[in-house]
Every structure is written in structure tokens, then in C-alpha cells.
Design a protein around this motif. Structure first.
Motif, PDB file in Angstrom:
ATOM      1  N   SER A  64       0.833  -1.199   0.000  1.00  0.00           N
ATOM      2  CA  SER A  64       0.000   0.000   0.000  1.00  0.00           C
ATOM      3  C   SER A  64       0.868   1.249   0.000  1.00  0.00           C
ATOM      4  O   SER A  64       0.473   2.300  -0.512  1.00  0.00           O
ATOM      5  N   ASN A  93      -5.807   0.364   1.134  1.00  0.00           N
ATOM      6  CA  ASN A  93      -5.826  -0.388   2.392  1.00  0.00           C
ATOM      7  C   ASN A  93      -6.510  -1.740   2.243  1.00  0.00           C
ATOM      8  O   ASN A  93      -6.138  -2.706   2.900  1.00  0.00           O
ATOM      9  N   THR A  96      -4.069  -4.230   0.439  1.00  0.00           N
ATOM     10  CA  THR A  96      -2.925  -4.729   1.212  1.00  0.00           C
ATOM     11  C   THR A  96      -3.282  -5.937   2.072  1.00  0.00           C
ATOM     12  O   THR A  96      -2.406  -6.573   2.644  1.00  0.00           O
ATOM     13  N   SER A 188       3.467  -2.543   6.077  1.00  0.00           N
ATOM     14  CA  SER A 188       2.482  -3.156   6.971  1.00  0.00           C
ATOM     15  C   SER A 188       2.338  -4.644   6.674  1.00  0.00           C
ATOM     16  O   SER A 188       1.917  -5.421   7.541  1.00  0.00           O
ATOM     17  N   ASN A 217      -1.650  -0.480  10.535  1.00  0.00           N
ATOM     18  CA  ASN A 217      -2.356   0.424   9.620  1.00  0.00           C
ATOM     19  C   ASN A 217      -1.884   1.863   9.792  1.00  0.00           C
ATOM     20  O   ASN A 217      -1.664   2.583   8.813  1.00  0.00           O
ATOM     21  N   SER A 220       1.768   2.457   8.474  1.00  0.00           N
ATOM     22  CA  SER A 220       1.987   2.445   7.017  1.00  0.00           C
ATOM     23  C   SER A 220       1.904   3.841   6.398  1.00  0.00           C
ATOM     24  O   SER A 220       2.214   4.018   5.215  1.00  0.00           O
ATOM     25  N   THR A 221       1.498   4.845   7.182  1.00  0.00           N
ATOM     26  CA  THR A 221       1.332   6.196   6.632  1.00  0.00           C
ATOM     27  C   THR A 221       2.578   7.067   6.777  1.00  0.00           C
ATOM     28  O   THR A 221       2.652   8.128   6.169  1.00  0.00           O
ATOM     29  N   HIS A 242      -4.324  10.147   3.868  1.00  0.00           N
ATOM     30  CA  HIS A 242      -3.945   8.748   4.120  1.00  0.00           C
ATOM     31  C   HIS A 242      -3.803   8.503   5.623  1.00  0.00           C
ATOM     32  O   HIS A 242      -4.309   7.501   6.167  1.00  0.00           O
ATOM     33  N   ASN A 246      -6.382   6.194   8.027  1.00  0.00           N
ATOM     34  CA  ASN A 246      -5.929   5.033   8.804  1.00  0.00           C
ATOM     35  C   ASN A 246      -6.116   5.245  10.304  1.00  0.00           C
ATOM     36  O   ASN A 246      -6.564   4.338  11.015  1.00  0.00           O
ATOM     37  N   ASN A 283     -10.626  -3.307   7.277  1.00  0.00           N
ATOM     38  CA  ASN A 283     -10.342  -2.373   6.178  1.00  0.00           C
ATOM     39  C   ASN A 283     -11.540  -2.196   5.254  1.00  0.00           C
ATOM     40  O   ASN A 283     -11.737  -1.110   4.707  1.00  0.00           O
TER      41      ASN A 283
END
Length: 585
Positions: A64, A93, A96, A188, A217, A220-221, A242, A246, A283
Motif C-alpha cells: 500500500s 488499504n 494490502t 504493513s 495500519n 503504514s502512513t 492517508h 488510517n 479495512n
């Protein structure tokens, strides 16, 4: 304490997993050769389609992070709008979750097959050799997870390991661990894959795994946030969107964690499958909620990341729907687009002058984006004219095609001179010795006349009236006198100060003089075009018309974006080119 045996057994597998998934993503993107960027860039305004596309691309590249970084970059270049990016970010999301599902259904055993297959295809595959590396690294991802799973078997019933995992599975701490691990490895998929493996070996229960997934989650940003920090306003908004998506999803699910766990348990399956299903279900739920309220979501992000910077998109204003069958309507659209190109070029020069006044990197990035838009419009206008030229045309229409191609190319070249001026100011700023205040003032005074000329040219562009011709000729002479005066003054100053003098201003004057010559060429072309069209013909006496030549092809420069610049430039009036200070463009 964690036994050293488990450290030496698991860590090499984790390293292989991280290495495999990173290189698999890179190889898939290399095989696509920019196709993902093109596909994402063509997404429609419908968020649901963007979400489906984001999910599909993420499932394919198994990252992602890769999808969101591509998306943020497309927003930065103007290929995607901020609003369009929201659907793709939400869908990424969902995509992934594929990794966890593959692991839960014990597809990792195929790793030992995919590695040699990928190796052999890479050597003997001939036309399919490009698939060798992606297959190899995909196999390595599965093989490494299988390696970790096998290494954990002896510790399934170890009370020390079970107690340690239980100790670190409290809600806030587990979310933090998931966040930190994902941030460190920038994936992630690593965290969720490891959670599923631990569940397979009976070392992690569903309630213990869910907080880890939530933390992953959020983690991952971080890469996207860092990558966007030096991009434009709308890229930063996409990256923050993003993060908010999340984080917001985690905050929404926390009050309902017990019923959510019960829902996943009801779906059934092994412990590992339930962990993977929890990741997928979470998700899907958050994606559905944010898609339902995507308009409000976008407004919240705009409120959190304020700014008035215009969003420049790589789009034409009149040619997006193609050229109509009626040739005269096609010419009308192209003439309007030429007027738009003139507007963009004027804004480019004004952005350069704004940068001269501020020396801010954001202002120079505006120059870059307008340069790309300038080139993009020239390319699209030429493409439209090629479409028309393939039809049966009268001599008059064929002649009009030549005129319009030439004018489009000349507008683009005028823009390049603005870029040259901006690059000069940037070099001076980066060297730490920008133009002195008196030379900045002189530059602005000379530029005001050039600005008035460009504004005057655009009143009926590509046509022109007699009264405008007279004005432009008068200002042309006025600008030439001003430039000659400044040349003389600067040469006298250099003679007096010797090696201590500042000769850079001569280059500034040279670029402005060249830009004015290009405006003069455009004015002459507009005079000829008005005569050819028979619409209020301009007087051609004086400096004589520019000889009609074959259309020149535009220079091969970077092309791209769209939107008028809403900036303030010292001493420039947006409407008529007159004024003293701080007039709005």
C-alpha cells in the motif's frame, strides 16, 4: 527474556521477508514501466472506481506504501486531483490485505517452487524473462514466511514465550508495537504477515493480534507523510488524508472492539484465518464508511492542511472532450485553448517575479508546474491540429492550421524564456547572493512593461485589433528604451566598480529583451492571422509582417498541469498590466 534461539531463528526470516517484499514491489513497478501511474492517472471522478483501482494495484504490487506514494506523486505533478486521490488511498488499504489472506491459507509452501521457477524464467524465459525477478522475489516472500513458521514450531507450548506475548498484548502497547514495527520496516505487510504466522503456531490469539493490525495500519502512513513534506499543498493533503483515514479507522473501531472480535469469530476458520479475516473486515468497513462520507472527509483534510495555492492539473480547458466533427467548431476550441495557453504563460512570468520577491521554494515550484502546463498545452493543441489536418480542408483552413501551430509553439517558447528567468533567479538565490535590492527594483520596473505587452497581446488572442497593435508597438518601443537605458547604466557601473561590479543584471535584461522580441513575433503572427480571417484586419504598415514559414516543432522539454495562478506580484495589474503594487493576478 526472549530466548536467543528464537531470535536467531526468526530474525533471518524477517530480513528475507522484508527484502523479498521490497524487491517484489520494485520489480513489479519496473515491469509495469510507469503503467500504474498512467492507469491511476486516468481514474474517473467516481471515488468507488478509484477505490477499486487502488485495491487492485496494491494487491498486485503487495504494498500500500508503493500505491500511496505513486498517488501522492501524481497529485504533485497535476496528473491527479486531490479529490481523485482519496478513492485510491482508501482502496489501497483493502488491497494490502491480500498478503495476510495468502499466508492464512498456507500458500507460503509455494515459495519453494516459485524461487527456482523465477530463476529459470529469468535465464531461459526469452520473451518472458522480465517475469523472472518478480516471480523469484514473490517466492522469496513466501519462503521467508514459511521459514519463520517452521522456526517457531518448537516454541508453540513454551510458557515463557506465551507469557511474554501476553504481557505485550495489552491494547495501547500492542498498537504502539504494530505502529513502530511497520514504521521501521516501512511495510504493513511484514507486520500483518508475522501476526498471521504467530497465530498459525498458536502463539497469538485473535484478540491479541487485532491491536497489532491496527497499529500496522497507522504505521503504514509515515513514509508517505515524509515523502510529501517537500511537495505541493495538494500532495501534502493527500498524504495527510492517508494518515487521517488510517488513524480515523482505528479510532472508529476501538469502541466496538469486542463486538468486532465476535463478528470475526462468527465468520469462523482457524486462528490464523480469523486474524487475516479481521484485517480484511476492518479495512472493508472503514473503506465503506469513508467512501460514504468522502466529500466531508476531503473538507476535513483541507481544514487541517490550509492553504490558498491553486491546484494545477495536467488538463486542457477546452480540448478534454476531443475535437468535434464540425471543423469550424474544432478551430473555435483550439483558438480558445490558445487563449488559455497565453494565460498560463502570463501566470508563469508572474510566478517568476513572485519568486524574485520571496525566494521561497514553494514559489519556484509554481514556476516549474506552470512550465510543465505550458508545454503540455502546446502538445495538446498540436495534437488537435493534427487531427483536423487529417480531414479534407480548404486552402483557407489549411493556412489556419499553420498559423495556429506556429502561435502555439511561439507561446511555448515565450514560456521557456520565463523559465530561464526563474532559473537565473534561483541560481542567484541558492548561491546566497541574490540580486541587490536596487537591481530587483529595476527588474520589476522593466518587467511591468513586458507584462503590459503580454496582457495586451492576450485580449483577443490569437486575433488582434488595430488599437491593440498600436498600443503594443508603443510599449515595445518604450521597453526597448528602458532596456537600453539600464544596459548603459549597468555598463557604466561595471566600468566604475571593476571586478567588484555585478554583471548578472545584464543577463536579466537579455532574457527580458528576448521575451519582448517573442511577444513582438506573436503580435505580428496575430496581425497576419486577423487579416487571413478577415475579422477586423490590423494595419500591417510599420515594421512589416513576419514571413510565413513552416510550423516549427516545440522544444522537447518536460510537459504537464492546469489552473490560473492566484498570486500577488509587486507592481502588476492582472487586468490591464498597469498598477503600482500588490495587484491581484
Amino acid at each position: 527474556m526472549v530466548p536467543w534461539e528464537i531470535v536467531f531463528a526468526v530474525v533471518p526470516g524477517l530480513i528475507l521477508f522484508f527484502y523479498g517484499i521490497e524487491n517484489f514491489s520494485r520489480e513489479i513497478l519496473a515491469v509495469a514501466r510507469g503503467s500504474f501511474a498512467t492507469i491511476l492517472g486516468r481514474v474517473t471522478e467516481r471515488p468507488i472506481l478509484g477505490a477499486l483501482l487502488g485495491a487492485a494495484v496494491t494487491a498486485l504490487v503487495q504494498s500500500s506504501m508503493a500505491t500511496t506514494i505513486i498517488t501522492v506523486n501524481l497529485v504533485n505533478t497535476g496528473t491527479l486531483s486531490f479529490v481523485q486521490s482519496l478513492g485510491i488511498i482508501i482502496g489501497s488499504n483493502v488491497g494490502t490485505t491480500v498478503t495476510a489472506q495468502l499466508v492464512a491459507f498456507k500458500m507460503t509452501a509455494f515459495g519453494q517452487v516459485l524461487i527456482p521457477v523465477g530463476f529459470l524464467v529469468g535465464i531461459f524465459g526469452r520473451r518472458y524473462r522480465f517475469l523472472g525477478k518478480p516471480l523469484f522475489y514473490f517466492g522469496l516472500v513466501f519462503f521467508s514466511l514459511n521459514l519463520i513458521s517452521t522456526a517457531l514450531v518448537p516454541f508453540q507450548n513454551d510458557p515463557e514465550i506465551i507469557g511474554l506475548i501476553t504481557e505485550y498484548s495489552t491494547l495501547p502497547l500492542a498498537i504502539l508495537i504494530g505502529f513502530l514495527v511497520t514504521t521501521m520496516v516501512q511495510s504493513s505487510a511484514v507486520t500483518t504477515g508475522l501476526a498471521v504466522i504467530l497465530a498459525q503456531q498458536g502463539l497469538l490469539t485473535l484478540p491479541q493480534a487485532i491491536p497489532l493490525l491496527l497499529g500496522a495500519n497507522i504505521g503504514s502512513t509515515t513514509t508517505t507523510l515524509i515523502a510529501s513534506s517537500r511537495m505541493n499543498l495538494y500532495s501534502r493533503r493527500a498524504a495527510v488524508a492517508h494518515f487521517i483515514f488510517n488513524l480515523g479507522g482505528v479510532l472508529l473501531i476501538l469502541p466496538f472492539l469486542v463486538p468486532f472480535t465476535g463478528l470475526v469469530t462468527t465468520i469462523g476458520g482457524t486462528e490464523a484465518q480469523m486474524v487475516a479475516n479481521a484485517h480484511l473486515t476492518f479495512n472493508l468497513i472503514t473503506a465503506a464508511i469513508f467512501l460514504l462520507f468522502i466529500g466531508r472527509f476531503g473538507r476535513i483534510v483541507e481544514w487541517l492542511v490550509p492553504g490558498s495555492e491553486p491546484e494545477i492539473l495536467m488538463r486542457t480547458r477546452y480540448l478534454e472532450d476531443g475535437i468535434p466533427e464540425e471543423t469550424h467548431l474544432g478551430f473555435e476550441l483550439i483558438r480558445k485553448e490558445l487563449g488559455h495557453a497565453h494565460e498560463v504563460t502570463l501566470n508563469l512570468f508572474r510566478a517568476v517575479m513572485t519568486y524574485l520577491a520571496t525566494s521561497k521554494e514553494a514559489d519556484y515550484q509554481m514556476v516549474e508546474r506552470l512550465k510543465n502546463l505550458n508545454s503540455h498545452l502546446d502538445r495538446r493543441i498540436e495534437r488537435a491540429l493534427r487531427t483536423i489536418s487529417a480531414r479534407q480542408l480548404s486552402d483557407r483552413e489549411a493556412n489556419e492550421v499553420v498559423f495556429l501551430v506556429r502561435m502555439s509553439n511561439e507561446i511555448e517558447r515565450l514560456g521557456y524564456l520565463g523559465v530561464d528567468l526563474g532559473e537565473f533567479f534561483r541560481r542567484a538565490s541558492r548561491n546566497g547572493n541574490g540580486l541587490p535590492a536596487d537591481l530587483v527594483q529595476k527588474t520589476e520596473s522593466v518587467y511591468r512593461i513586458l507584462d503590459e505587452n503580454i496582457v495586451g497581446l492576450g485580449r483577443l488572442f490569437p486575433g488582434i485589433q488595430d488599437t491593440t497593435v498600436a498600443e503594443l508597438r508603443a510599449r515595445d518601443a518604450e521597453l526597448q528604451r528602458a532596456i537600453n537605458k539600464h544596459y548603459r547604466e549597468q555598463l557604466v557601473s561595471l566600468r566604475r566598480e571593476g571586478d567588484l561590479g555585478d554583471s548578472r543584471y545584464l543577463e536579466v535584461l537579455s532574457i527580458i529583451e528576448a521575451a519582448n522580441a517573442k511577444v513582438r513575433d506573436l503580435r505580428k503572427l496575430a496581425e497576419q492571422y486577423s487579416v487571413q480571417k478577415g475579422s477586423e484586419p490590423a494595419s500591417l504598415k510599420g515594421d512589416g509582417p513576419l514571413a510565413l514559414q513552416s510550423p516549427a516543432v516545440g522544444d522537447d522539454r518536460e510537459r504537464a498541469a492546469d489552473f490560473p495562478v492566484g498570486r500577488r506580484v509587486p507592481g502588476v495589474d492582472a487586468q490591464e498590466g498597469h498598477g503600482d503594487r500588490d495587484r491581484v493576478l
